[in-house]
Design a protein around this motif. Structure first.
Motif, short mmCIF file in Angstrom:
data_model
loop_
_atom_site.label_atom_id
_atom_site.label_comp_id
_atom_site.label_asym_id
_atom_site.label_seq_id
_atom_site.Cartn_x
_atom_site.Cartn_y
_atom_site.Cartn_z
N ALA A 110 34.20 46.23 35.09
CA ALA A 110 34.44 44.75 35.12
C ALA A 110 35.77 44.34 35.81
CB ALA A 110 34.53 44.38 33.58
N GLY A 111 35.46 43.32 36.69
CA GLY A 111 36.48 42.70 37.63
C GLY A 111 36.94 43.46 38.97
N VAL A 132 36.01 52.69 42.91
CA VAL A 132 36.37 52.62 41.53
C VAL A 132 37.26 54.24 41.59
CG1 VAL A 132 36.28 52.60 39.19
CG2 VAL A 132 35.01 51.28 40.51
N ARG A 133 38.69 54.28 41.47
CA ARG A 133 39.36 55.36 41.18
C ARG A 133 39.20 56.29 42.28
NH1 ARG A 133 39.20 56.94 34.85
NH2 ARG A 133 39.85 55.16 33.94
N ILE A 156 32.59 42.11 39.96
CA ILE A 156 31.55 42.31 38.82
C ILE A 156 32.05 41.73 37.40
CG2 ILE A 156 30.94 44.17 37.20
CD1 ILE A 156 31.23 46.17 39.74
N LEU A 157 31.29 41.03 36.95
CA LEU A 157 31.47 40.11 35.74
C LEU A 157 31.17 41.11 34.58
CD1 LEU A 157 29.49 36.72 36.36
CD2 LEU A 157 31.80 37.34 36.77
N ARG A 158 30.21 41.61 34.34
CA ARG A 158 29.90 42.59 33.14
C ARG A 158 29.12 43.69 33.72
NH1 ARG A 158 29.87 37.78 31.30
NH2 ARG A 158 27.59 36.99 31.96
N ALA A 159 29.51 44.79 33.08
CA ALA A 159 28.69 46.28 33.03
C ALA A 159 28.07 46.82 32.08
CB ALA A 159 29.62 47.13 33.72
N VAL A 164 25.10 46.29 36.61
CA VAL A 164 26.28 45.29 36.58
C VAL A 164 25.78 43.96 36.70
CG1 VAL A 164 27.91 47.24 37.19
CG2 VAL A 164 26.62 45.90 39.04
N GLU A 165 26.59 42.87 36.34
CA GLU A 165 26.20 41.63 36.33
C GLU A 165 27.42 41.11 37.61
OE1 GLU A 165 25.86 37.20 34.51
OE2 GLU A 165 25.72 38.89 33.29
#
Length: 169
Positions: A110-111, A132-133, A156-159, A164-165
């Motif tokens: 998220a984010g 990511v990472r 990404i708003l939600r996962a 993912v949204e």
């Protein structure tokens, strides 16, 4: 006394170098100081850093004061060596207890920003790539209401576990 200081400095430096070199199956400090505070005094890191701290402090006092200043210089060098040894052993003990976790969870997404790799429609899933990472991952994505073409930067708003949204940046 200068020879004693130089010997301790050299011996401590050699022990530290050997510990850092280690071998392929261990980090050189494996098992040091794991039993509690008293075992720190019997650890390799305590003696390595303590000897080098004692030697370095003694050499510096001898060089700058000329004659070594007698018992005071020995006491100061010993306290410095003990303090440095304890600090190094305790620091390595704390670092050794930490666990590395490179798992990527849904909450980590998220984010984050990514790029659409397969067109995302409001009623169909597409795909996005996210860094990511230090890992590039590809996840199915749904849009928050608009069509997103390939190459569109998204956030990404939600996962959840599988999807993912996203929405356009």
């Amino acid at each position: 006394m200068l020879l004693t200081y130089l010997f301790c400095l050299l011996a401590g430096a050699v022990l530290i170098a050997i510990s850092l070199a280690g071998d392929s199956s261990s980090d050189g400090f494996e098992g040091d100081g794991e039993g509690g505070n008293l075992t720190l005094l019997f650890s390799t890191s305590f003696w390595s850093f303590g000897m080098s701290g004692f030697g370095l402090c003694g050499v510096l006092i001898t060089v700058f004061s000329g004659n070594g200043a007698g018992f005071g210089s020995i006491a100061l060098a010993a306290l410095t060596g003990i303090g440095l040894g304890l600090a190094a052993a305790k620091t390595l003990q704390v670092i050794g207890r930490r666990t590395a976790d490179s798992s990527i969870r849904s909450d980590d997404l998220a984010g984050q920003q990514g790029v659409v790799t397969l067109r995302v429609e409001p009623d169909q899933r597409g795909f996005v790539e996210i860094n990511v990472r230090g890992s590039l991952i590809r996840r199915p994505a749904i849009s928050s209401g608009q069509s997103l073409g390939k190459g569109t930067p998204v956030v990404i708003l939600r996962a959840n576990e599988h999807t993912v949204e996203v929405e356009q940046v």
